[in-house]
Structures are given as C-alpha cells and as structure tokens.
Design a protein around this motif. Structure first.
Motif, PDB file in Angstrom:
ATOM      1  N   ALA A  73       0.857  -1.189   0.000  1.00  0.00           N
ATOM      2  CA  ALA A  73       0.000   0.000   0.000  1.00  0.00           C
ATOM      3  C   ALA A  73       0.890   1.236   0.000  1.00  0.00           C
ATOM      4  CB  ALA A  73      -0.904   0.011   1.231  1.00  0.00           C
ATOM      5  N   GLN A  74       0.564   2.192  -0.851  1.00  0.00           N
ATOM      6  CA  GLN A  74       1.346   3.421  -0.951  1.00  0.00           C
ATOM      7  C   GLN A  74       0.420   4.621  -0.888  1.00  0.00           C
ATOM      8  OE1 GLN A  74       3.082   3.081  -4.818  1.00  0.00           O
ATOM      9  NE2 GLN A  74       4.338   1.317  -4.296  1.00  0.00           N
ATOM     10  N   SER A  75       0.922   5.708  -0.342  1.00  0.00           N
ATOM     11  CA  SER A  75       0.158   6.951  -0.338  1.00  0.00           C
ATOM     12  C   SER A  75       1.116   8.126  -0.183  1.00  0.00           C
ATOM     13  CB  SER A  75      -0.874   6.954   0.802  1.00  0.00           C
ATOM     14  OG  SER A  75      -0.222   6.902   2.049  1.00  0.00           O
ATOM     15  N   GLY A  76       0.577   9.312  -0.341  1.00  0.00           N
ATOM     16  CA  GLY A  76       1.385  10.515  -0.205  1.00  0.00           C
ATOM     17  C   GLY A  76       1.886  11.021  -1.547  1.00  0.00           C
ATOM     18  N   SER A  77       2.618  12.107  -1.507  1.00  0.00           N
ATOM     19  CA  SER A  77       3.124  12.706  -2.744  1.00  0.00           C
ATOM     20  C   SER A  77       4.305  13.635  -2.444  1.00  0.00           C
ATOM     21  CB  SER A  77       2.006  13.516  -3.419  1.00  0.00           C
ATOM     22  OG  SER A  77       1.608  14.584  -2.572  1.00  0.00           O
ATOM     23  N   TRP A  78       4.917  14.135  -3.523  1.00  0.00           N
ATOM     24  CA  TRP A  78       5.984  15.122  -3.445  1.00  0.00           C
ATOM     25  C   TRP A  78       5.425  16.467  -3.881  1.00  0.00           C
ATOM     26  CZ3 TRP A  78      11.173  14.279  -2.135  1.00  0.00           C
ATOM     27  CH2 TRP A  78      11.533  12.941  -1.925  1.00  0.00           C
ATOM     28  N   ARG A  79       5.897  17.537  -3.272  1.00  0.00           N
ATOM     29  CA  ARG A  79       5.496  18.870  -3.722  1.00  0.00           C
ATOM     30  C   ARG A  79       6.696  19.807  -3.602  1.00  0.00           C
ATOM     31  NH1 ARG A  79       4.988  22.206   0.467  1.00  0.00           N
ATOM     32  NH2 ARG A  79       4.660  21.319   2.521  1.00  0.00           N
ATOM     33  N   GLN A  80       6.715  20.760  -4.497  1.00  0.00           N
ATOM     34  CA  GLN A  80       7.830  21.705  -4.497  1.00  0.00           C
ATOM     35  C   GLN A  80       7.389  23.035  -3.926  1.00  0.00           C
ATOM     36  OE1 GLN A  80       9.573  22.527  -8.352  1.00  0.00           O
ATOM     37  NE2 GLN A  80      11.561  23.004  -7.422  1.00  0.00           N
ATOM     38  N   ASP A  81       8.195  23.572  -3.029  1.00  0.00           N
ATOM     39  CA  ASP A  81       7.935  24.884  -2.452  1.00  0.00           C
ATOM     40  C   ASP A  81       8.279  25.924  -3.519  1.00  0.00           C
ATOM     41  OD1 ASP A  81       8.383  27.426  -1.136  1.00  0.00           O
ATOM     42  OD2 ASP A  81       8.350  26.302   0.760  1.00  0.00           O
ATOM     43  N   ARG A  82       7.291  26.705  -3.940  1.00  0.00           N
ATOM     44  CA  ARG A  82       7.495  27.672  -5.024  1.00  0.00           C
ATOM     45  C   ARG A  82       8.499  28.766  -4.650  1.00  0.00           C
ATOM     46  NH1 ARG A  82       2.637  27.952  -8.859  1.00  0.00           N
ATOM     47  NH2 ARG A  82       1.453  26.117  -8.277  1.00  0.00           N
ATOM     48  N   ALA A  83       8.510  29.122  -3.387  1.00  0.00           N
ATOM     49  CA  ALA A  83       9.400  30.208  -2.961  1.00  0.00           C
ATOM     50  C   ALA A  83      10.861  29.774  -2.901  1.00  0.00           C
ATOM     51  CB  ALA A  83       8.957  30.733  -1.594  1.00  0.00           C
ATOM     52  N   THR A  84      11.102  28.603  -2.334  1.00  0.00           N
ATOM     53  CA  THR A  84      12.487  28.169  -2.135  1.00  0.00           C
ATOM     54  C   THR A  84      12.958  27.134  -3.153  1.00  0.00           C
ATOM     55  OG1 THR A  84      11.864  26.367  -0.668  1.00  0.00           O
ATOM     56  CG2 THR A  84      12.227  28.533   0.341  1.00  0.00           C
ATOM     57  N   GLY A  85      12.006  26.487  -3.825  1.00  0.00           N
ATOM     58  CA  GLY A  85      12.368  25.421  -4.766  1.00  0.00           C
ATOM     59  C   GLY A  85      12.621  24.088  -4.084  1.00  0.00           C
ATOM     60  N   ALA A  86      12.549  24.067  -2.763  1.00  0.00           N
ATOM     61  CA  ALA A  86      12.790  22.824  -2.020  1.00  0.00           C
ATOM     62  C   ALA A  86      11.633  21.844  -2.221  1.00  0.00           C
ATOM     63  CB  ALA A  86      12.952  23.131  -0.537  1.00  0.00           C
ATOM     64  N   TRP A  87      11.979  20.568  -2.222  1.00  0.00           N
ATOM     65  CA  TRP A  87      10.964  19.528  -2.363  1.00  0.00           C
ATOM     66  C   TRP A  87      10.597  18.979  -0.984  1.00  0.00           C
ATOM     67  CZ3 TRP A  87       8.308  18.097  -6.652  1.00  0.00           C
ATOM     68  CH2 TRP A  87       8.766  18.591  -7.882  1.00  0.00           C
ATOM     69  N   HIS A  88       9.305  18.743  -0.768  1.00  0.00           N
ATOM     70  CA  HIS A  88       8.785  18.169   0.481  1.00  0.00           C
ATOM     71  C   HIS A  88       7.944  16.951   0.118  1.00  0.00           C
ATOM     72  CE1 HIS A  88       9.972  21.869   2.576  1.00  0.00           C
ATOM     73  NE2 HIS A  88       9.482  22.506   1.524  1.00  0.00           N
ATOM     74  N   GLN A  89       7.943  15.973   1.010  1.00  0.00           N
ATOM     75  CA  GLN A  89       7.171  14.770   0.708  1.00  0.00           C
ATOM     76  C   GLN A  89       6.504  14.217   1.966  1.00  0.00           C
ATOM     77  OE1 GLN A  89       7.989  11.423   1.714  1.00  0.00           O
ATOM     78  NE2 GLN A  89       9.839  11.981   2.827  1.00  0.00           N
ATOM     79  N   ASP A  90       5.403  13.534   1.740  1.00  0.00           N
ATOM     80  CA  ASP A  90       4.743  12.789   2.819  1.00  0.00           C
ATOM     81  C   ASP A  90       4.465  11.363   2.334  1.00  0.00           C
ATOM     82  OD1 ASP A  90       2.734  13.235   1.012  1.00  0.00           O
ATOM     83  OD2 ASP A  90       1.272  13.954   2.469  1.00  0.00           O
TER      84      ASP A  90
END
Length: 200
Positions: free
Chosen positions: A51-68
């Motif tokens: 089972a998998q869930s979550g996603s990656w998103r990029q912070d528009r201001a810093t360009g950093a990637w965050h994931q859950d």
C-alpha cells in the motif's frame, strides 16, 4: 501447542495477527507456503500486498521539495471469516466452517471448480488448481496444526510479523483492527484477523 489444544480443548475461532510495523514485504511467507503446498507458478495461498500513499510537492518560494510519501506491506491469506462469502455462494456446499476451530475449508470431493467462491471472496483467497479442476486455499496449514505446529507462514516469517491462534486471544493482546487500505471493509465478511497498523 495449537494442534494439541484442538484435540483437547476445541476453540471457537482461530485467526491471524499481522504486525505491519514489522512486515518488510520480503515474501518469505509466500514462498514458504508455495513450497509447503507444492503450488505451481501463479497459484498462491498467501500473498504480500503493498500500500502506498502521499506525494511530493515543491515549495514555489524556495524550490525545495517536500514529501509525505509512505508505504507498508500486508501479508494476506484466507482470513477464515465469521461470515465467509465463499461458504454462502458455494453451490455444492464444498466450502464450510469447521465447528471445532472455525477454519474455512474446502471438501475436494464436493468441489466442482466453478470459481464462484473466488468471485465472491473480497480477499481473493480461493485459487483454482487447474490440474485437479478444484478450488483450493489456505486452510491454516491444518496438517501442521494437527501435529502441534504453527502454519508455515507464521513459522517462516523472519521478522515475526505473523501470529496465529484463537482470535479472541489475539484481539485481547493486539486490539481489534481488521481493515486497512487496500483491504475491503471488515463488516463484509467479519474476518478472523487482527492488524497492527504502521507507525506512520
């Protein structure tokens, strides 16, 4: 111990406990089961789901990637349900619950291999033996239980993520959670199953 108890003290219902905090998805339970029951390629009584869930998103201001992102594995076989769909739909009454331990088994002399059980089971437990033209599935390793042994999947698990025994005792010890994605709702068949969810 389980098998000896079956003869001396009949139990109401046997079932499985799965600890998702320990299961690594290694598949040892699946392979051990296939080997013990001499199952051909494509037929298995126990399988490991992911089972998998979550996603990656990029912070528009810093360009950093965050994931859950998160994932977990579920070792799944027949759950020897209290209200088994396979028993209800079997036209020849080949599927039945044993009164002494609640295990759902198939009488090969009555089975005609029609596959109605497989279509009805939300856990996809019944599997067709194409050579014999009979339906087959996990019976809790009944032959091993009668010798006082644990099911081969439980015994083979390197992480000790599986337990087998009286479902009321497993529920007292581990709680009563019996469903988690991607499994179906537990109220459909009332599985003899207890799940410890992943930490996250």
């Amino acid at each position: 111990v389980i098998g000896q108890n079956l003869k001396e003290n009949p139990m109401k219902q046997l079932g499985f406990f799965i600890d998702l905090t320990k299961c690594t998805g290694c598949g040892t339970c699946t392979i051990a089961c296939k080997d013990a029951h001499d199952l051909e390629v494509g037929r298995h009584f126990r399988k490991v789901l992911e089972a998998q869930s979550g996603s990656w998103r990029q912070d528009r201001a810093t360009g950093a990637w965050h994931q859950d992102v998160r994932a977990y594995y579920i070792s799944m076989a027949c759950n020897h349900c209290a209200d088994p769909a396979c028993v209800k739909v079997c036209p020849t009454k080949a599927h039945y619950k044993r009164s002494e331990d609640g295990l759902v088994v198939i009488d090969p002399l009555k089975c005609i291999g029609c596959g109605m059980c497989a279509a009805a089971c939300p856990y996809e437990a019944p599997q067709l033996d194409k050579k014999a033209r009979k339906m087959t599935k996990c019976d809790g390793c009944l032959e091993r239980l009668e010798k006082g042994l644990q099911p081969i999947c439980v015994e083979s698990c390197p992480q000790r993520a599986l337990e087998f025994g009286p479902i009321d005792e497993l529920r007292k010890k581990h709680g009563d959670l019996a469903q988690i994605a991607p499994l179906p709702a537990a109220d459909q068949t009332k599985p003899s199953l207890v799940i410890r969810p992943p930490k996250n």
